[in-house]
Motif scaffolding. Structure first.
Motif, PDB file in Angstrom:
ATOM      1  N   PRO A  80       0.942  -1.401  -0.062  1.00 20.35           N
ATOM      2  CA  PRO A  80      -0.036  -0.129   0.024  1.00 20.35           C
ATOM      3  C   PRO A  80       0.805   1.176   0.259  1.00 20.35           C
ATOM      4  CG  PRO A  80       0.165  -0.860   2.190  1.00 20.35           C
ATOM      5  CD  PRO A  80       0.583  -1.963   1.365  1.00 20.35           C
ATOM      6  N   HIS A  81       2.227   1.113  -0.011  1.00 19.85           N
ATOM      7  CA  HIS A  81       3.161   2.277   0.088  1.00 19.85           C
ATOM      8  C   HIS A  81       3.748   2.604  -1.220  1.00 19.85           C
ATOM      9  CE1 HIS A  81       2.537   1.936   4.639  1.00 19.85           C
ATOM     10  NE2 HIS A  81       2.620   0.513   4.424  1.00 19.85           N
ATOM     11  N   ALA A  82       4.087   3.919  -1.436  1.00 20.26           N
ATOM     12  CA  ALA A  82       4.890   4.291  -2.421  1.00 20.26           C
ATOM     13  C   ALA A  82       5.509   5.312  -2.057  1.00 20.26           C
ATOM     14  CB  ALA A  82       3.894   4.522  -3.844  1.00 20.26           C
ATOM     15  N   ASP A  83       6.899   5.541  -2.326  1.00 20.63           N
ATOM     16  CA  ASP A  83       7.664   6.751  -2.000  1.00 20.63           C
ATOM     17  C   ASP A  83       7.962   7.653  -3.105  1.00 20.63           C
ATOM     18  OD1 ASP A  83       9.461   8.285  -0.504  1.00 20.63           O
ATOM     19  OD2 ASP A  83      11.237   6.882  -0.868  1.00 20.63           O
ATOM     20  N   THR A  84       8.074   8.820  -2.818  1.00 21.22           N
ATOM     21  CA  THR A  84       8.683   9.784  -3.871  1.00 21.22           C
ATOM     22  C   THR A  84       9.834  10.683  -3.104  1.00 21.22           C
ATOM     23  OG1 THR A  84       6.290  10.070  -4.999  1.00 21.22           O
ATOM     24  CG2 THR A  84       8.123  11.688  -5.180  1.00 21.22           C
ATOM     25  N   PRO A  85      11.162  10.094  -3.229  1.00 22.01           N
ATOM     26  CA  PRO A  85      12.010  10.613  -2.323  1.00 22.01           C
ATOM     27  C   PRO A  85      12.274  12.019  -2.565  1.00 22.01           C
ATOM     28  CG  PRO A  85      13.017   9.029  -3.972  1.00 22.01           C
ATOM     29  CD  PRO A  85      11.343   9.165  -4.132  1.00 22.01           C
ATOM     30  N   PRO A  86      12.888  12.725  -1.775  1.00 20.34           N
ATOM     31  CA  PRO A  86      13.524  14.293  -2.042  1.00 20.34           C
ATOM     32  C   PRO A  86      14.875  14.264  -2.928  1.00 20.34           C
ATOM     33  CG  PRO A  86      14.256  13.264   0.256  1.00 20.34           C
ATOM     34  CD  PRO A  86      13.228  12.322  -0.430  1.00 20.34           C
ATOM     35  N   ALA A  87      15.112  15.240  -3.701  1.00 13.68           N
ATOM     36  CA  ALA A  87      16.339  15.175  -4.384  1.00 13.68           C
ATOM     37  C   ALA A  87      17.520  14.889  -3.625  1.00 13.68           C
ATOM     38  CB  ALA A  87      16.329  16.538  -5.179  1.00 13.68           C
ATOM     39  N   ARG A  88      17.619  15.458  -2.452  1.00 12.97           N
ATOM     40  CA  ARG A  88      18.830  15.068  -1.543  1.00 12.97           C
ATOM     41  C   ARG A  88      18.437  15.165  -0.252  1.00 12.97           C
ATOM     42  NH1 ARG A  88      22.929  13.191  -4.951  1.00 12.97           N
ATOM     43  NH2 ARG A  88      23.030  14.349  -6.826  1.00 12.97           N
ATOM     44  N   ILE A  89      19.396  14.629   0.680  1.00 10.55           N
ATOM     45  CA  ILE A  89      19.272  14.597   2.218  1.00 10.55           C
ATOM     46  C   ILE A  89      20.749  14.910   2.593  1.00 10.55           C
ATOM     47  CG2 ILE A  89      19.254  13.128   4.374  1.00 10.55           C
ATOM     48  CD1 ILE A  89      16.532  13.688   3.004  1.00 10.55           C
ATOM     49  N   ASP A  90      20.454  16.305   3.076  1.00 12.41           N
ATOM     50  CA  ASP A  90      22.075  16.794   3.614  1.00 12.41           C
ATOM     51  C   ASP A  90      22.123  16.688   5.071  1.00 12.41           C
ATOM     52  OD1 ASP A  90      22.936  17.945   0.994  1.00 12.41           O
ATOM     53  OD2 ASP A  90      21.239  19.424   1.194  1.00 12.41           O
ATOM     54  N   GLY A  91      23.376  17.056   5.480  1.00 13.64           N
ATOM     55  CA  GLY A  91      23.597  16.927   7.077  1.00 13.64           C
ATOM     56  C   GLY A  91      23.790  15.600   7.484  1.00 13.64           C
ATOM     57  N   GLY A  92      23.353  15.306   8.878  1.00 13.40           N
ATOM     58  CA  GLY A  92      23.727  14.131   9.416  1.00 13.40           C
ATOM     59  C   GLY A  92      22.624  12.976   9.313  1.00 13.40           C
ATOM     60  N   LYS A  93      21.745  13.242   8.747  1.00 18.01           N
ATOM     61  CA  LYS A  93      20.400  12.285   8.615  1.00 18.01           C
ATOM     62  C   LYS A  93      20.818  11.357   7.454  1.00 18.01           C
ATOM     63  CE  LYS A  93      16.394  13.648   7.486  1.00 18.01           C
ATOM     64  NZ  LYS A  93      15.074  14.413   7.428  1.00 18.01           N
ATOM     65  N   VAL A  94      20.150  10.058   7.619  1.00 19.87           N
ATOM     66  CA  VAL A  94      20.289   9.070   6.754  1.00 19.87           C
ATOM     67  C   VAL A  94      18.895   8.695   6.327  1.00 19.87           C
ATOM     68  CG1 VAL A  94      21.143   6.589   6.127  1.00 19.87           C
ATOM     69  CG2 VAL A  94      22.411   8.242   7.575  1.00 19.87           C
ATOM     70  N   LEU A 346       9.883  -3.836   6.907  1.00 20.41           N
ATOM     71  CA  LEU A 346       9.291  -2.677   5.784  1.00 20.41           C
ATOM     72  C   LEU A 346       8.600  -3.542   4.678  1.00 20.41           C
ATOM     73  CD1 LEU A 346      11.723   0.194   5.693  1.00 20.41           C
ATOM     74  CD2 LEU A 346      10.463  -0.393   7.484  1.00 20.41           C
ATOM     75  N   MET A 347       7.583  -2.678   4.196  1.00 19.02           N
ATOM     76  CA  MET A 347       7.173  -3.149   3.064  1.00 19.02           C
ATOM     77  C   MET A 347       7.560  -2.281   1.779  1.00 19.02           C
ATOM     78  SD  MET A 347       2.985  -3.863   3.951  1.00 19.02           S
ATOM     79  CE  MET A 347       2.509  -4.460   2.278  1.00 19.02           C
ATOM     80  N   PRO A 348       7.556  -2.461   0.579  1.00 20.70           N
ATOM     81  CA  PRO A 348       8.367  -1.530  -0.411  1.00 20.70           C
ATOM     82  C   PRO A 348       7.411  -0.475  -0.579  1.00 20.70           C
ATOM     83  CG  PRO A 348       7.771  -3.886  -1.422  1.00 20.70           C
ATOM     84  CD  PRO A 348       7.266  -3.905   0.033  1.00 20.70           C
ATOM     85  N   GLY A 349       8.242   0.804  -0.309  1.00 19.90           N
ATOM     86  CA  GLY A 349       7.609   2.176  -0.415  1.00 19.90           C
ATOM     87  C   GLY A 349       7.823   2.703   1.133  1.00 19.90           C
ATOM     88  N   GLN A 350       7.982   1.859   2.009  1.00 11.91           N
ATOM     89  CA  GLN A 350       8.037   2.560   3.231  1.00 11.91           C
ATOM     90  C   GLN A 350       9.825   2.970   3.557  1.00 11.91           C
ATOM     91  OE1 GLN A 350       6.482  -0.819   5.719  1.00 11.91           O
ATOM     92  NE2 GLN A 350       5.144   0.784   6.663  1.00 11.91           N
ATOM     93  N   VAL A 351       9.563   3.783   4.472  1.00 16.84           N
ATOM     94  CA  VAL A 351      11.021   4.757   4.878  1.00 16.84           C
ATOM     95  C   VAL A 351      11.318   4.738   5.962  1.00 16.84           C
ATOM     96  CG1 VAL A 351      11.967   7.072   4.523  1.00 16.84           C
ATOM     97  CG2 VAL A 351      10.372   6.293   2.642  1.00 16.84           C
ATOM     98  N   VAL A 352      12.675   4.791   6.568  1.00 12.41           N
ATOM     99  CA  VAL A 352      13.209   4.813   7.963  1.00 12.41           C
ATOM    100  C   VAL A 352      14.232   5.698   7.863  1.00 12.41           C
ATOM    101  CG1 VAL A 352      14.626   3.723   9.541  1.00 12.41           C
ATOM    102  CG2 VAL A 352      12.649   2.308   8.774  1.00 12.41           C
TER     103      VAL A 352
END
Length: 354
Positions: A80-94, A346-352
């Motif tokens: 039921p999930h689908a991800d549209t990721p951001p262009a970039r992640i900056d800083g100390g987060k993964v 996780l299921m496909p499309g989920q994010v951590v």
């Protein structure tokens, strides 16, 4: 049951994806040529702490033995999930987005990294047979941000997908980091794939303070009739601002030595990504694929703070039911008195995010 030529070819395609059974219709491929080492005898790679792959007789005993019990998977098991990721992640987060099977998008420190990218409908050397996707990728290919680096763990068809790598090369031209010999396979198929091959324990600077080290894992590799173990396989330790990620794409457990050695050489680990599927029957699969109980032991051995599960629920490579790995993982965690939230599925499309 009558075995037609088409059924036989389809069966071989499925076996190739699951265990690297050499495909009789694939011509001789170019393979790695390099110096002898403690895990390369001049012709083939080997794991000093592992075992050789199963024989052809054992393959047919598994496939055609009278006692085989192969669970039926649903034709479709959509997430039921689908991800549209951001262009970039900056800083100390993964940011980790689960695409499906063993494919992840990892975003950190301005870099976008794909692990074992497979967007094809089948994990197979042919498009018309072999293990078929039961759910769509958690990120549509068109929704991918610019990809900087691709990590490819080994040559089995559910990990090294030449069609996807070619599409990535055409769209983004990323660096492709892979163990020795797999670069030959990639460049032989498409010269535009910017493959760079490395040995176990090599550390590669990816830029932006990010680095990856290839580490030994209990597995093996093959794609064609003449190339069994002629390319290397590996797991990855990815250094990020949020800590080290241990990415195990395919592995048996054995006695757990590889996991403990990674803890000693690279710990402490913030996160381990561990396979939990494609493990039945155990007499055949235990040396190359962990089951969920093995994965829980591997988490304890490597000492990671937490884990994410993968290698389940997308391609039917072996005999267990589609939901068996997740159910068995929960039971194994309870048995080991490990909180279930420490080893997430996780299921496909989920994010951590960490």
């Amino acid at each position: 049951m009558k075995i037609t030529r088409r059924r036989a070819l389809g069966l071989l395609a499925g076996l190739t994806a699951a265990i690297g059974l050499p495909s009789a219709w694939i011509n001789r491929m170019k393979t790695y040529d390099g110096p002898v080492s403690d895990h390369f005898d001049g012709l083939r790679f080997f794991d000093p702490d592992g075992v050789p792959p199963k024989s052809l007789a054992q393959v047919f005993s598994w496939q055609f033995g009278s006692g085989r019990q192969r669970a039926s998977w649903p034709e479709s098991a959509p997430s039921p999930h689908a991800d549209t990721p951001p262009a970039r992640i900056d800083g100390g987060k993964v940011r980790l987005s689960f695409v499906g099977h063993v494919t992840w998008l990892i975003q950190t420190a301005g870099l976008n990294i794909l692990v074992d990218p497979v967007w094809s409908m089948r994990a197979s050397p042919v498009s018309w047979a072999g293990p078929k996707r039961r759910n769509d990728p958690g990120i549509a290919f068109e929704a991918l941000p610019r990809i900087d680096v691709v990590l490819v763990s080994h040559g089995h068809y559910d990990h090294l997908d030449l069609a996807t790598l070619s599409n990535l090369a055409a769209k983004f031209s990323p660096r492709v980091i892979t163990p020795l010999g797999n670069d030959v396979t990639m460049r032989d198929a498409d010269r535009a794939i910017k493959a760079e091959a490395f040995d176990w324990h090599d550390r590669i600077d990816l830029g932006g303070g990010i680095a990856v080290t290839l580490v030994p894992t209990r597995h093996w590799s093959a794609r064609g009739l003449f190339d069994r173990n002629k390319a290397l396989w590996a797991s990855f330790v990815l250094e990020t601002p949020a800590g080290k990620l241990y990415i195990v794409c395919d592995s048996g457990y054995g006695e757990g030595r590889h996991f403990r050695r990674v803890a000693q050489a690279h710990g402490p680990l913030q996160l381990a990504i561990l396979p939990i599927g494609a493990y039945e029957p155990r007499w055949f699969m235990r040396d190359q694929h962990m089951n969920p109980a093995d994965a829980v032991k591997a988490l304890a051995d490597c000492g990671a703070e937490r884990a994410l599960a993968h290698h389940h629920g997308t391609f039917q490579l072996t005999d267990e039911a589609i939901d068996a790995p997740v159910i068995a993982l929960g039971e194994a965690l309870d048995e080991a008195k490990v909180p279930r939230e420490r080893f997430a599925v996780l299921m496909p499309g989920q994010v951590v995010e960490i």
